[in-house]
Design a protein around this motif. Structure first.
Motif, PDB file in Angstrom:
ATOM      1  N   PRO A 216       0.869  -1.302  -0.004  1.00  0.00           N
ATOM      2  CA  PRO A 216      -0.028   0.053  -0.009  1.00  0.00           C
ATOM      3  C   PRO A 216       0.771   1.316  -0.053  1.00  0.00           C
ATOM      4  CG  PRO A 216       0.152  -0.878   2.318  1.00  0.00           C
ATOM      5  CD  PRO A 216       0.928  -1.914   1.341  1.00  0.00           C
ATOM      6  N   HIS A 217       2.241   1.179   0.137  1.00  0.00           N
ATOM      7  CA  HIS A 217       2.744   2.105   0.276  1.00  0.00           C
ATOM      8  C   HIS A 217       3.489   3.006  -1.146  1.00  0.00           C
ATOM      9  CE1 HIS A 217       3.098  -0.132   3.923  1.00  0.00           C
ATOM     10  NE2 HIS A 217       3.788  -1.008   3.238  1.00  0.00           N
ATOM     11  N   ILE A 218       4.374   3.991  -1.157  1.00  0.00           N
ATOM     12  CA  ILE A 218       5.038   4.513  -2.192  1.00  0.00           C
ATOM     13  C   ILE A 218       6.084   3.318  -2.741  1.00  0.00           C
ATOM     14  CG2 ILE A 218       6.524   6.107  -3.163  1.00  0.00           C
ATOM     15  CD1 ILE A 218       4.007   7.421  -2.205  1.00  0.00           C
ATOM     16  N   ILE A 219       6.918   2.933  -1.953  1.00  0.00           N
ATOM     17  CA  ILE A 219       7.895   1.937  -2.652  1.00  0.00           C
ATOM     18  C   ILE A 219       8.308   1.164  -1.463  1.00  0.00           C
ATOM     19  CG2 ILE A 219       8.812   2.966  -4.658  1.00  0.00           C
ATOM     20  CD1 ILE A 219      11.426   3.555  -3.098  1.00  0.00           C
ATOM     21  N   THR A 220       8.669  -0.197  -1.894  1.00  0.00           N
ATOM     22  CA  THR A 220       9.404  -0.981  -0.926  1.00  0.00           C
ATOM     23  C   THR A 220      10.670  -1.418  -1.295  1.00  0.00           C
ATOM     24  OG1 THR A 220       7.278  -1.998  -0.245  1.00  0.00           O
ATOM     25  CG2 THR A 220       9.360  -3.382   0.276  1.00  0.00           C
ATOM     26  N   ILE A 221      11.706  -1.471  -0.342  1.00  0.00           N
ATOM     27  CA  ILE A 221      13.180  -1.816  -0.578  1.00  0.00           C
ATOM     28  C   ILE A 221      13.366  -3.028   0.126  1.00  0.00           C
ATOM     29  CG2 ILE A 221      15.539  -1.115  -0.501  1.00  0.00           C
ATOM     30  CD1 ILE A 221      14.692   1.825  -1.105  1.00  0.00           C
ATOM     31  N   LEU A 222      13.642  -4.064  -0.402  1.00  0.00           N
ATOM     32  CA  LEU A 222      13.802  -5.257   0.243  1.00  0.00           C
ATOM     33  C   LEU A 222      15.078  -5.926   0.014  1.00  0.00           C
ATOM     34  CD1 LEU A 222      12.150  -7.734   1.589  1.00  0.00           C
ATOM     35  CD2 LEU A 222      12.046  -8.842  -0.767  1.00  0.00           C
ATOM     36  N   LEU A 223      15.425  -6.465   1.295  1.00  0.00           N
ATOM     37  CA  LEU A 223      16.983  -7.009   1.618  1.00  0.00           C
ATOM     38  C   LEU A 223      16.661  -8.515   1.465  1.00  0.00           C
ATOM     39  CD1 LEU A 223      19.968  -7.020   1.863  1.00  0.00           C
ATOM     40  CD2 LEU A 223      19.555  -6.909   4.358  1.00  0.00           C
ATOM     41  N   GLN A 224      16.907  -9.122   0.723  1.00  0.00           N
ATOM     42  CA  GLN A 224      16.780 -10.591   0.835  1.00  0.00           C
ATOM     43  C   GLN A 224      17.957 -11.173   1.122  1.00  0.00           C
ATOM     44  OE1 GLN A 224      14.320 -12.498  -2.449  1.00  0.00           O
ATOM     45  NE2 GLN A 224      15.129 -11.225  -3.893  1.00  0.00           N
ATOM     46  N   ASP A 225      17.942 -12.578   1.557  1.00  0.00           N
ATOM     47  CA  ASP A 225      19.103 -13.267   1.925  1.00  0.00           C
ATOM     48  C   ASP A 225      19.448 -14.168   0.622  1.00  0.00           C
ATOM     49  OD1 ASP A 225      17.668 -15.186   2.294  1.00  0.00           O
ATOM     50  OD2 ASP A 225      17.968 -15.623   4.503  1.00  0.00           O
ATOM     51  N   HIS A 226      20.300 -15.359   0.799  1.00  0.00           N
ATOM     52  CA  HIS A 226      20.653 -15.986  -0.371  1.00  0.00           C
ATOM     53  C   HIS A 226      19.540 -17.077  -0.635  1.00  0.00           C
ATOM     54  CE1 HIS A 226      21.479 -18.543   3.258  1.00  0.00           C
ATOM     55  NE2 HIS A 226      21.532 -19.635   2.403  1.00  0.00           N
ATOM     56  N   VAL A 227      18.418 -17.305   0.134  1.00  0.00           N
ATOM     57  CA  VAL A 227      17.263 -18.151  -0.019  1.00  0.00           C
ATOM     58  C   VAL A 227      16.257 -17.626  -0.956  1.00  0.00           C
ATOM     59  CG1 VAL A 227      15.798 -19.881   1.178  1.00  0.00           C
ATOM     60  CG2 VAL A 227      18.193 -19.221   2.110  1.00  0.00           C
ATOM     61  N   SER A 228      15.877 -18.414  -1.782  1.00  0.00           N
ATOM     62  CA  SER A 228      14.710 -17.924  -2.727  1.00  0.00           C
ATOM     63  C   SER A 228      13.568 -18.117  -2.235  1.00  0.00           C
ATOM     64  CB  SER A 228      14.796 -18.628  -4.222  1.00  0.00           C
ATOM     65  OG  SER A 228      13.837 -18.066  -5.180  1.00  0.00           O
ATOM     66  N   GLY A 229      12.530 -17.186  -2.500  1.00  0.00           N
ATOM     67  CA  GLY A 229      11.152 -17.609  -2.019  1.00  0.00           C
ATOM     68  C   GLY A 229      10.220 -16.468  -2.577  1.00  0.00           C
ATOM     69  N   LEU A 230      10.615 -15.275  -3.134  1.00  0.00           N
ATOM     70  CA  LEU A 230       9.814 -13.902  -3.452  1.00  0.00           C
ATOM     71  C   LEU A 230       9.469 -14.389  -4.863  1.00  0.00           C
ATOM     72  CD1 LEU A 230       8.660 -11.245  -3.222  1.00  0.00           C
ATOM     73  CD2 LEU A 230      10.994 -10.252  -4.101  1.00  0.00           C
ATOM     74  N   GLN A 231       8.134 -14.201  -5.237  1.00  0.00           N
ATOM     75  CA  GLN A 231       7.656 -14.430  -6.533  1.00  0.00           C
ATOM     76  C   GLN A 231       6.531 -13.357  -6.955  1.00  0.00           C
ATOM     77  OE1 GLN A 231       5.682 -18.485  -6.527  1.00  0.00           O
ATOM     78  NE2 GLN A 231       7.716 -19.413  -6.495  1.00  0.00           N
ATOM     79  N   VAL A 232       6.672 -12.940  -8.321  1.00  0.00           N
ATOM     80  CA  VAL A 232       5.998 -11.590  -8.717  1.00  0.00           C
ATOM     81  C   VAL A 232       4.755 -12.403  -9.709  1.00  0.00           C
ATOM     82  CG1 VAL A 232       5.834  -9.569  -9.931  1.00  0.00           C
ATOM     83  CG2 VAL A 232       7.703 -10.314  -8.423  1.00  0.00           C
TER      84      VAL A 232
END
Length: 340
Positions: A216-232
């Protein structure tokens, strides 16, 4: 306290209230990587600013997501943040209990699944720790004293990421044709740090770390670690945003879609789990202040390009967003401008 998935010793089977209906389960398919843009911010500093801006705008139109490298935040700051965030969720149960609260007014707290835990039908396989972090001097003393490095590391990290957000929003505003400093005001006056911890899941094909949603915000800045999981979600398909060493994933929020009059997209995304390795991520949400009025930028609207959204206060947007569970189309239709 016993609700925290990070405090459970037995992860041999998935509890029934974590099993999603078949139509929303991630399944067992390996989803290929996409061509989500990786943008080198050093190019903008080395005289190729226009090309960098064009890449950023194109990615924000097509995916609502991109990753940035050579962003100016040191590897040491990133590694220290990753380390202390992981340490936070590995603390003894009694230490984490001190951070838990059912009080909706408490700004710094640990919870599990989501703020809707008591009413949601199926829980998400994650714990969360979140708190405001801007201005730093207003909030830092409320952060936990354990881990002992938390206040220092999280403080340095949040300050550096705020600088990065200003840099990215400056490029985006220039790409949209907005005046310099358009976002350097109440539009980004609220900054929330949300740390997510996803333990190994016994049956990842039946569970989700985070369900489909937009931000719901303006932007999100995400720090991932080495493990995959995020999907678009793109054209009906789920595609992976694979972690890149020392990169940040950036995604467009609902408010930026409104300000751009629909040009930039707040893409829906989710997080899947795995059975063998814990995953920790940290997102900084840059949002308007509660009383800030959000509307399509005047520079982007005229008689031939009427505003697609009506003005609203950010504090009126959030309850509606939560009630619709982050369904982008449904939420934004509620704030659509009357045509004709």
């Amino acid at each position: 306290m016993d609700k925290l998935v990070s405090s459970r010793l037995n992860h041999e089977s998935l509890p029934g209230d974590y099993i999603f209906p078949p139509e929303t389960r991630p399944g067992g398919l390996k989803i290929p990587c996409s061509n989500i843009s990786v943008i080198d911010l050093r190019e903008a500093e080395n005289g190729d600013r226009i090309n960098t801006i064009q890449k950023m705008i194109k990615a924000s139109e097509e995916f609502g997501f991109f990753q940035v490298i050579n962003h100016g935040i040191s590897e040491n700051v990133m590694n220290e943040a990753r380390s202390v965030f992981k340490e936070l969720f590995e603390m003894p149960a009694e230490e984490k209990q001190k951070l838990c609260s059912d009080d909706p007014s408490k700004t710094c707290k640990m919870l599990t699944s989501s703020v809707n835990y008591a009413t949601e039908k199926v829980h998400m396989w994650r714990d969360i720790f979140r708190h405001p972090c801007h201005p730093l001097e207003q909030w830092q003393h409320l952060w936990p004293e354990n881990p002992t490095r938390y206040r220092e590391c999280a403080g340095t990290f949040s300050v550096e990421v705020k600088k990065l957000a200003s840099k990215i929003l400056s490029l985006i505003s220039e790409g949209l044709g907005l005046e310099c400093g358009y976002f350097e005001n109440d539009l980004t006056g609220s900054v929330l740090l949300s740390i997510n911890y996803y333990p190994p899941c016994p049956e990842p094909s039946l569970a989700l770390g985070v369900t489909k949603h937009s931000d719901p915000h303006i932007i999100t800045i995400l720090l991932q670690d080495h493990v995959s999981g995020l999907q678009v979600l793109k054209d009906g398909n789920w595609i992976a945003v694979e972690p890149i060493p020392n990169a940040f994933a950036i995604n467009v929020g609902n408010q930026l879609q409104v300000i751009s009059n629909g040009k930039l997209k707040s893409c829906e995304h989710r997080v899947v789990t795995n059975s063998h390795e814990a995953r920790t991520s940290a997102g900084l949400f840059f949002a308007p202040t509660n009383e800030c009025v959000v509307e399509p930028a005047k520079a982007l609207t005229d008689e031939h390009h009427p505003p697609n959204f009506k003005p609203f206060k950010y504090k009126d947007f959030i309850p509606h967003f939560l009630s619709k569970h982050g369904d982008t189309d449904t939420v934004l239709k509620s704030f659509a401008a009357q045509k004709g």
